[in-house]
Design an enzyme around this catalytic site. Structure first.
Site, PDB file in Angstrom:
ATOM      1  N   HIS A   1      -6.768   0.484   5.389  1.00 25.54           N
ATOM      2  CA  HIS A   1      -6.823   1.473   6.473  1.00 25.54           C
ATOM      3  C   HIS A   1      -7.495   0.942   7.730  1.00 25.54           C
ATOM      4  O   HIS A   1      -7.242   1.444   8.821  1.00 25.54           O
ATOM      5  CB  HIS A   1      -7.497   2.752   5.969  1.00 25.54           C
ATOM      6  CG  HIS A   1      -6.798   3.332   4.783  1.00 25.54           C
ATOM      7  ND1 HIS A   1      -6.810   2.716   3.540  1.00 25.54           N
ATOM      8  CD2 HIS A   1      -6.026   4.430   4.638  1.00 25.54           C
ATOM      9  CE1 HIS A   1      -6.093   3.425   2.697  1.00 25.54           C
ATOM     10  NE2 HIS A   1      -5.606   4.474   3.333  1.00 25.54           N
TER      11      HIS A   1
ATOM     12  N   HIS B   1      -0.108  11.739  -5.994  1.00 23.06           N
ATOM     13  CA  HIS B   1      -0.684  11.818  -4.640  1.00 23.06           C
ATOM     14  C   HIS B   1       0.433  11.718  -3.586  1.00 23.06           C
ATOM     15  O   HIS B   1       0.531  12.544  -2.681  1.00 23.06           O
ATOM     16  CB  HIS B   1      -1.709  10.692  -4.453  1.00 23.06           C
ATOM     17  CG  HIS B   1      -2.259  10.614  -3.061  1.00 23.06           C
ATOM     18  ND1 HIS B   1      -3.409  11.265  -2.671  1.00 23.06           N
ATOM     19  CD2 HIS B   1      -1.795   9.983  -1.953  1.00 23.06           C
ATOM     20  CE1 HIS B   1      -3.621  11.044  -1.386  1.00 23.06           C
ATOM     21  NE2 HIS B   1      -2.661  10.263  -0.921  1.00 23.06           N
ATOM     22  N   GLU B   2       1.261  10.697  -3.736  1.00 25.19           N
ATOM     23  CA  GLU B   2       2.333  10.484  -2.747  1.00 25.19           C
ATOM     24  C   GLU B   2       3.338  11.631  -2.776  1.00 25.19           C
ATOM     25  O   GLU B   2       3.840  12.063  -1.747  1.00 25.19           O
ATOM     26  CB  GLU B   2       3.043   9.147  -2.998  1.00 25.19           C
ATOM     27  CG  GLU B   2       2.155   7.917  -2.806  1.00 25.19           C
ATOM     28  CD  GLU B   2       1.443   7.876  -1.472  1.00 25.19           C
ATOM     29  OE1 GLU B   2       1.988   8.397  -0.484  1.00 25.19           O
ATOM     30  OE2 GLU B   2       0.322   7.347  -1.407  1.00 25.19           O
TER      31      GLU B   2
ATOM     32  N   HIS C   1       0.852  -1.198   0.000  1.00 27.97           N
ATOM     33  CA  HIS C   1       0.000   0.000   0.000  1.00 27.97           C
ATOM     34  C   HIS C   1       0.891   1.253   0.000  1.00 27.97           C
ATOM     35  O   HIS C   1       1.750   1.413   0.868  1.00 27.97           O
ATOM     36  CB  HIS C   1      -0.953   0.008   1.195  1.00 27.97           C
ATOM     37  CG  HIS C   1      -1.993   1.073   1.054  1.00 27.97           C
ATOM     38  ND1 HIS C   1      -3.193   0.867   0.402  1.00 27.97           N
ATOM     39  CD2 HIS C   1      -1.986   2.381   1.402  1.00 27.97           C
ATOM     40  CE1 HIS C   1      -3.875   1.995   0.382  1.00 27.97           C
ATOM     41  NE2 HIS C   1      -3.163   2.932   0.977  1.00 27.97           N
ATOM     42  N   ALA C   2       0.674   2.121  -0.994  1.00 25.22           N
ATOM     43  CA  ALA C   2       1.589   3.254  -1.203  1.00 25.22           C
ATOM     44  C   ALA C   2       1.632   4.193  -0.003  1.00 25.22           C
ATOM     45  O   ALA C   2       0.615   4.439   0.648  1.00 25.22           O
ATOM     46  CB  ALA C   2       1.157   4.030  -2.448  1.00 25.22           C
TER      47      ALA C   2
ATOM     48  N   TYR D   1      -9.716  11.398   3.803  1.00 26.32           N
ATOM     49  CA  TYR D   1      -9.868  11.341   2.339  1.00 26.32           C
ATOM     50  C   TYR D   1     -11.169  11.996   1.892  1.00 26.32           C
ATOM     51  O   TYR D   1     -11.250  12.543   0.802  1.00 26.32           O
ATOM     52  CB  TYR D   1      -9.791   9.892   1.850  1.00 26.32           C
ATOM     53  CG  TYR D   1      -8.487   9.227   2.228  1.00 26.32           C
ATOM     54  CD1 TYR D   1      -7.292   9.567   1.609  1.00 26.32           C
ATOM     55  CD2 TYR D   1      -8.442   8.259   3.238  1.00 26.32           C
ATOM     56  CE1 TYR D   1      -6.095   8.970   1.967  1.00 26.32           C
ATOM     57  CE2 TYR D   1      -7.251   7.651   3.598  1.00 26.32           C
ATOM     58  CZ  TYR D   1      -6.080   8.013   2.961  1.00 26.32           C
ATOM     59  OH  TYR D   1      -4.898   7.428   3.324  1.00 26.32           O
TER      60      TYR D   1
ATOM     61  N   HIS E   1       2.391  14.465  -0.635  1.00 25.50           N
ATOM     62  CA  HIS E   1       2.787  14.336   0.775  1.00 25.50           C
ATOM     63  C   HIS E   1       4.236  14.805   0.949  1.00 25.50           C
ATOM     64  O   HIS E   1       4.561  15.552   1.865  1.00 25.50           O
ATOM     65  CB  HIS E   1       2.702  12.877   1.236  1.00 25.50           C
ATOM     66  CG  HIS E   1       1.290  12.364   1.414  1.00 25.50           C
ATOM     67  ND1 HIS E   1       0.382  12.948   2.260  1.00 25.50           N
ATOM     68  CD2 HIS E   1       0.652  11.292   0.873  1.00 25.50           C
ATOM     69  CE1 HIS E   1      -0.763  12.262   2.226  1.00 25.50           C
ATOM     70  NE2 HIS E   1      -0.625  11.255   1.394  1.00 25.50           N
TER      71      HIS E   1
ATOM     72  N   GLU F   1      -3.705  14.928   2.486  1.00 31.20           N
ATOM     73  CA  GLU F   1      -4.153  14.056   1.387  1.00 31.20           C
ATOM     74  C   GLU F   1      -4.500  14.849   0.131  1.00 31.20           C
ATOM     75  O   GLU F   1      -4.619  14.275  -0.951  1.00 31.20           O
ATOM     76  CB  GLU F   1      -5.372  13.241   1.836  1.00 31.20           C
ATOM     77  CG  GLU F   1      -5.135  12.332   3.031  1.00 31.20           C
ATOM     78  CD  GLU F   1      -3.978  11.366   2.828  1.00 31.20           C
ATOM     79  OE1 GLU F   1      -3.673  11.022   1.677  1.00 31.20           O
ATOM     80  OE2 GLU F   1      -3.352  10.979   3.847  1.00 31.20           O
TER      81      GLU F   1
HETATM   82  O1  X8Z Z   1      -4.317   5.311   0.958  1.00 30.50           O
HETATM   83  C1  X8Z Z   1      -4.254   6.116   0.055  1.00 30.50           C
HETATM   84  C2  X8Z Z   1      -2.895   6.600  -0.434  1.00 30.50           C
HETATM   85  C3  X8Z Z   1      -1.929   6.707   0.671  1.00 30.50           C
HETATM   86  S1  X8Z Z   1      -2.301   7.996   1.768  1.00 30.50           S
HETATM   87  C4  X8Z Z   1      -2.352   5.628  -1.451  1.00 30.50           C
HETATM   88  N1  X8Z Z   1      -5.376   6.544  -0.561  1.00 30.50           N
HETATM   89  C5  X8Z Z   1      -6.701   6.070  -0.172  1.00 30.50           C
HETATM   90  C6  X8Z Z   1      -6.889   4.595  -0.544  1.00 30.50           C
HETATM   91  O2  X8Z Z   1      -6.070   4.042  -1.267  1.00 30.50           O
HETATM   92  O3  X8Z Z   1      -7.892   4.011  -0.119  1.00 30.50           O
HETATM   93  C7  X8Z Z   1      -5.456   7.531  -1.629  1.00 30.50           C
HETATM   94  C8  X8Z Z   1      -6.891   7.597  -2.011  1.00 30.50           C
HETATM   95  C9  X8Z Z   1      -7.667   6.933  -0.920  1.00 30.50           C
HETATM   96 ZN    ZN Z   2      -2.113   9.926   1.040  1.00 31.92          ZN
END
Ligand code: X8Z
Ligand code: ZN
Length: 639
Positions: free
Chosen positions: A506, A375-376, A345-346, A516, A379, A403
């Site tokens: 998450h 997105h990354e 997970h990024a 988000y 950050h 975010e």
């Molecule tokens: O978790 C993330 C990023 C890291 S902060 C990759 N996002 C959420 C997800 O993947 O569920 C970005 C969009 C929503």
């Molecule tokens: Zn993020």
């Protein structure tokens, strides 16, 4: 005005007013000594965080007993030191300090977090979260077509199937199997909830919900978010109705009900959080294709590194910072092929030394990864901009701000103008309204569809932390929210032996999700403000609608964004928002302005086709604990 204040309040107000004019030599001793303590805490805190971040990085880029052990050891030691610092800070009567920044720094230090737990419980909580994440990150499922092949990981194989398969049976298989793997964490999750609430109570919050919401600095935040969602819901309902109508055309009426919730496995995403993958068979104007960025990336031989270089060039064009040499040296931009298990997970990492910033991402060559790279990098950009703040302020103005940074860039990058500019859409493609509408629809599949999902994620967790949802009804409550707010249903019946929230990173990684939702709303406020500054959006000029704006190379817009970012969390988020937008409230107007042409189109289209808007009862059921036992008994007695 004075008459409504009680006398002591009035006196207090006057004293405060006088303090604005106080000179340095009037700073009381307490504040001088507090300032000097902060110097020490700042240095110690920075150093400690560096060690902690490194241990965590080593674990997440190489999941093993050894790296986990090391990480827990480091954390344990750090928790002890955090507590020592905290004990020093709370000796001060900081609430009566005159200097607001000093007060704010102490306010932040006064929250000790998980370090408030006794050592054994601290380690237990940390280990539960690490273990849940390890299960999530290393789970493998079997292939649908080839059941003996059981090495499919979430990234990239399972994601690839959810994105590209159009076989409802295969999608169902993958959807169910992924959840079967992750439901094993249910008991761990129960313990996690107890310990998290204990952390919150030790920090003087009623429960973990209050702790999570603390960063938004508004006791009415939940209600305000509910109102923002109410403002957006009509647009979502139109999109939902249209997509269901198109999916029904594609998959047939036995698979998709005319008036039902949408089956969750058909939306091109494991969690039905982004629907962008159903784009090409639901396009408003199918004759206008040309939106396939993935095809272009592959055709042009893009690599992971080149994707990140492209993202970097956007930030740099705005006069924002380039990535550091250490970033390019230390980041993990591809999934390792040496057999190491990592958390795919990024994520973006700040090593708190002003040089070492890293991204960990299992990049694939496609549009989704291109967006995640931006997105990354958003950050990282925030980390770099606020690097000169004291350690305790090196954070987003609120979690949603962090975010939103990269996503603001993505809004410009996703415009047809920009895609042509960077060669990811053919320049031969003439500008026309149908193409623009297709593109706007594409962005809505990602942004508008995402909002109820992001809301549900935390509505469910809030109800869990507040004990309104207990382990006995964890899963059915989850589906209650998914159904009533998102209008989706599971492809098969669920029960309380399933634990579907755990199929999302998450949930198991202890990351709140409201961030988000907030980000998705405020990024349009930021986009609108930046576009206005750049002179690329004018509400009175039909040639300059918000969705066509691209702020690329506009230093004025970039500088305004940079100014907001440099504040970190040194001021309440409303102040930071005001710096860029002139507004002090989260509101849906940026988002609604952006999607206005699409809203009109969807309403018209749904009306024309007599499409039902909203949804009735789901076809599938979630069987509650009591009835699960009753059903079993019935089955047994009938035998
Ligand atoms: O978790 C993330 C990023 C890291 S902060 C990759 N996002 C959420 C997800 O993947 O569920 C970005 C969009 C929503
Ligand atoms: Zn993020």
């Amino acid at each position: 005005m004075i008459s409504v204040l009680s006398f002591p309040t009035f006196l207090f107000e006057v004293l405060l007013w006088c303090n604005i004019y106080a000179t340095d030599d009037l700073i009381p001793d307490q504040e001088l000594s507090a300032t000097s303590l902060l110097e020490t805490l700042n240095a110690r805190g920075t150093l400690r965080t560096q060690l902690q971040v490194l241990a965590e990085w080593n674990y997440k880029t190489n999941i093993s007993e050894e790296t986990l052990k090391k990480q827990l050891e480091v954390s344990k030691q750090i928790a002890k030191e955090n507590k020592e610092d905290w004990l020093q800070a709370i000796k001060y009567n900081w609430r009566s300090f005159k200097d607001p920044t000093l007060r704010r720094r102490f306010m932040k230090y006064s929250i000790l977090g998980a370090s408030a737990l006794p050592e054994d419980k601290y380690v237990a909580l940390q280990k539960i979260v690490d273990d849940m994440q390890a299960i999530y990150s290393t789970s493998k499922i079997c292939d649908f077509k080839n059941p003996n092949k059981c090495d499919l990981s979430l990234e990239p194989e399972i994601v690839e199937i959810m994105t590209n398969s159009r076989d409802p049976e295969e999608l169902k298989h993958v959807w169910v199997e992924w959840r079967n793997k992750n439901k094993v964490v249910k008991d761990m999750y129960k313990k996690y909830v107890e310990l998290s609430n204990e952390v919150a109570r030790l920090n003087n919050f009623t429960d973990n919900v209050q702790y999570w919401l603390f960063g938004y600095e508004d006791s009415k935040f939940r209600v305000k978010i509910a109102h923002v969602w109410e403002d957006i819901e009509p647009l979502y309902l139109q999109l939902h109705a249209y997509v269901r109508f198109k999916l029904r055309e594609f998959y047939g009426e036995n698979v998709v009900m005319e008036k039902g919730p949408i089956p969750a496995h058909l939306l091109g995403n494991m969690w039905a959080q982004s629907w962008i993958s159903v784009l090409n068979f639901t396009l408003p104007y199918p004759e206008q294709q040309a939106l396939d960025v993935t095809k272009e990336l592959l055709k042009q031989g893009y690599t992971a590194k080149r994707i990140f270089k492209l993202a970097e060039s956007f930030f740099v064009s705005l006069n924002l910072s380039a990535m550091t040499p250490l970033f390019w040296k230390k980041s993990v931009l591809e999934k390792p092929t040496d057999g190491r298990e990592i958390v795919c997970h990024a994520s973006a990492w700040d090593f708190f030394d002003g040089k070492d910033y890293r991204i960990k991402q299992c990049t694939t060559i496609d549009e989704k990864s291109l967006k995640t790279a931006h997105h990354e990098m958003g950050h990282i950009q925030y980390y770099m901009q606020y690097k000169d703040q004291p350690y305790i302020f090196r954070d987003g103005a609120n979690p949603g701000f962090h975010e939103a940074v990269g996503d603001v860039m993505i809004l410009s990058v996703s415009s047809t103008k920009h895609l042509k500019r960077i060669g990811l859409m053919s320049r031969k493609q003439p500008d026309n309204d149908d193409l623009e509408l297709n593109n706007l629809y594409k962005i809505a599949l990602e942004k508008v569809a995402f909002l109820p999902y992001s809301y549900v994620m935390d509505l469910w967790r809030w109800s869990v932390f507040e004990r309104k949802t207990t382990p006995k009804n964890y899963n059915c409550k989850w589906w209650h929210y998914r159904n009533t707010i998102q209008g989706i249903e599971p492809p098969v019946n669920r029960n309380e032996d399933d634990f579907d929230p755990a199929a999302k990173y998450h949930t198991v990684a202890d990351v709140s999700y409201l961030r988000y939702f907030v980000s998705t709303v405020i990024q349009f406020q930021f986009h609108l403000a930046a576009c206005r500054i750049a002179g690329k959006y004018d509400p009175n000029d039909p040639q300059k609608p918000l969705h066509k704006c691209d702020i690329y190379k506009n230093k004025k817009a970039g500088n305004a964004i940079g100014k907001m970012l440099r504040m970190g969390s040194s001021r309440p988020w409303r102040d930071a928002m005001e710096v860029l937008t002139g507004e002090r409230k989260i509101n849906a107007s940026g988002l609604l302005t952006y999607f206005e042409p699409l809203r009109k189109w969807l309403e018209n289209e749904n009306r024309k086709n007599n499409v039902y808007v909203g949804w009735e009862k789901p076809r599938t059921k979630c069987i509650k604990k009591g009835s699960q036992r009753r059903n079993l008994l019935k089955k047994y007695l009938n035998k």
